[in-house]
Design a protein around this motif. Sequence first.
Motif, PDB file in Angstrom:
ATOM      1  N   SER A 114       0.817  -1.217   0.000  1.00  0.00           N
ATOM      2  CA  SER A 114       0.000   0.000   0.000  1.00  0.00           C
ATOM      3  C   SER A 114       0.853   1.270   0.000  1.00  0.00           C
ATOM      4  O   SER A 114       0.370   2.344  -0.353  1.00  0.00           O
ATOM      5  N   LYS A 115       2.131   1.161   0.392  1.00  0.00           N
ATOM      6  CA  LYS A 115       3.013   2.332   0.400  1.00  0.00           C
ATOM      7  C   LYS A 115       3.662   2.594  -0.957  1.00  0.00           C
ATOM      8  O   LYS A 115       4.417   3.546  -1.108  1.00  0.00           O
ATOM      9  N   GLY A 116       3.376   1.732  -1.952  1.00  0.00           N
ATOM     10  CA  GLY A 116       3.837   2.011  -3.309  1.00  0.00           C
ATOM     11  C   GLY A 116       4.924   1.100  -3.824  1.00  0.00           C
ATOM     12  O   GLY A 116       5.015   0.864  -5.026  1.00  0.00           O
ATOM     13  N   PHE A 117       5.787   0.578  -2.949  1.00  0.00           N
ATOM     14  CA  PHE A 117       6.830  -0.338  -3.410  1.00  0.00           C
ATOM     15  C   PHE A 117       6.238  -1.733  -3.588  1.00  0.00           C
ATOM     16  O   PHE A 117       5.075  -1.996  -3.237  1.00  0.00           O
ATOM     17  N   GLY A 118       7.035  -2.623  -4.141  1.00  0.00           N
ATOM     18  CA  GLY A 118       6.520  -3.976  -4.345  1.00  0.00           C
ATOM     19  C   GLY A 118       7.632  -5.003  -4.463  1.00  0.00           C
ATOM     20  O   GLY A 118       8.824  -4.678  -4.367  1.00  0.00           O
ATOM     21  N   PHE A 119       7.225  -6.253  -4.667  1.00  0.00           N
ATOM     22  CA  PHE A 119       8.172  -7.351  -4.876  1.00  0.00           C
ATOM     23  C   PHE A 119       7.728  -8.159  -6.084  1.00  0.00           C
ATOM     24  O   PHE A 119       6.544  -8.446  -6.249  1.00  0.00           O
TER      25      PHE A 119
END
Length: 740
Positions: free
Chosen positions: A76-81
Amino acid sequence: MGIKETVLGFMKEQAYRPMDLQELSEVFDIKRDEYKAFKKCIKTMEKEGLVIRNKKDKFGVPDRMGLVTGKLQVHSKGFGFLIPDEEGRADVFIPANNMNGALNGDRVIAKILKEDVAGKKCEGEIREVIERANKSFVGVYEDSKNFGFVVPEDKRIQNDVFISRKDTNGATTGDLVIVEITKWADQRRNPEGKIVEILGKKGEKGLDILTIIKKFGLPEEFPDKVIKFAEGIDVEIKEKDIAGRRDLRNIKMVTIDGEDAKDLDDAVSIEKLPDGNYKLGVHIADVTHYVKEQNPLDKEALKRATSVYLIDRVIPMLPKKLSNGICSLNPQVDRLALSCNMVINSEGKVIDHEIYESVIKTTERMTYTDVTKILRDNDKDLIERYSNLHEDFKNMEELCNILHNKRIKRGAIDFDFEESKIILDEKGKPIDIKPYEREIANRIIEEFMLVCNETVAEYMFWTKLPFVYRIHEDPDSEKLEKFKEFLYNLGYPVRWPLEIHPRNLQNVLEEFKDKKEETVVSTLLLRSMMQARYSPECTGHFGLAAKYYCHFTSPIRRYPDLQIHRIIKEHLHGGIDEGRATKLVTIVDYAAKQSSEMERVAQEAEREVDDLKKAEYMMDRIGEEFDGIISSVTSFGIFVELPNTIEGLVHISDLDDDYYIYDEDHLCLIGERKKNMYKLGDEVKVRCEKVNIPNREIYFKLVSDEEQEEETPKPESIDKNGLEEFADTNVECKSEEEVF
């Protein structure tokens, strides 16, 4: 070997350098009349992410070109994997500014920017979206002067969707809508879309759970073609259906489920043999008799892959005519089954087994509550009512304990978590949240299903046929090391062998049994472990300490069970030749991947509905005080869990008696001046301060010692009816079969 495998094998060779289509066709001696089909094959491989085309139109495998393909999971904070397609490869961290228009769930290609060094995650940038996970989203429409926009309900989607005037479909500000994307986002622009459905105004009754259903793309209705096909199925068993089956209609057997269960897919029978061994029968609904490969029911079941349980409703894998009707093992009616008989000795070892098609007639439809009352409470009325089954229940309890002790002895990890049962009124409002009881009856069914699943998996493994196994890989070494450090900081130094065995972890749980840190230690251990999944490869199940395991016992609500029933029945009839086995390789591979993915979607949806209703429940309890335990510590505050499993955040800004510093090694917050410490497992008293229902967030504030002293009434004035309703609550988690 097919052309795809041949091309991939060639491209993976060390000497290979990227080639264009013409060069590849010459290498493989593709004739002129075969060139079109070859070109189509390469393009399909490119679409699937198996091969990559560079700027010079030359092809190669992603790994050899510094690229990785996989599924994107966005925070939800914008980063991802990026979760790689290639098994065993580490996840790739994708910073928010490297998303390049990719969204949660998309299949993507990423370029590696920083390799994994010294335990730090490798970092990448999304280069291309291979396949979009969703083409439509749920959100709230907002109008502006020249255009409109939709703010997605899913917080993992960072960009608003722009809507032109002609595409608003009559939506007005505050409407909850479904928007279909017409132009995807890039580095500079937000996505564009059109509104295809207006669900209602945000906050209207019944829209909360519907919004979650839409958000996760869960199917609300079955297609007409599927319903029509289901309607054509006989509601009664015919003589031709029974032909060739073993007749067990005179054998005593029961189903044991929750009071509100309608899809009864497993029945059990038991007999204590003269030599002291137990003959356990597990009889599973023969769903594949009706759901044949590639018929409309099968195609829809594979698409759904699982039933989804959302507190007050079920989104079933199969239409109700099957799930609640002809496939459900309702009492005193003929039903088709696939049976597994096991002879089990006093040490819990299966010394003989047999799997076969049967016709059954269950004796009684029992509930967990009634069986528990019979065995635990010696309820005279129920014992008299079910006198013909009382001895069977006693034998079931004996065998359950034997099987459980055997599992624990071999090192299976027995988590002891609190689960909650959320009770809604007729308007969908949560009126009570209480612990979910896992008593002897629940454990009986759990142990019987586990041993049956193991027995079937081992039997099918040695046939060497394609199959769908349930696997659980070894824990993440980095997370396990952090868990070990945490135990050391708790004053419990441990020494594990290089090759960790589940028994080592079970010993840790035993060490903290009935201590205040028990829940915290269990939670941290679970977080260090991999997620169980489905696979065509039998690599074992770490959590259960089982070499062979599968899901055989719930074909009404899980597709892998349905698929392996089909394979077992074909094998029993001697119908799997080399050609069929080759075809099954592709079938089970897709079924395993699809089922694992849809299981995650179902879990997320179920968790979000639970979180929503817990937030609603606490909204009516703002200002009330509760006893709780610190369940998590972060740099921004502490999470406190109440005995009924509701969790809330005490933000670090509300710890206003000092400046607190986060100690990651000891998972605690320490006051800089007074040295007060808040650590995992600490018991605290909190007040519910605020609830944010849209974000499913609950905020607590610690009640200070001074406040507690002021509020504590004199002994003679205590109102016994006003004592906390959550005091002294302790329950165990749902079954291991559900956890794993």
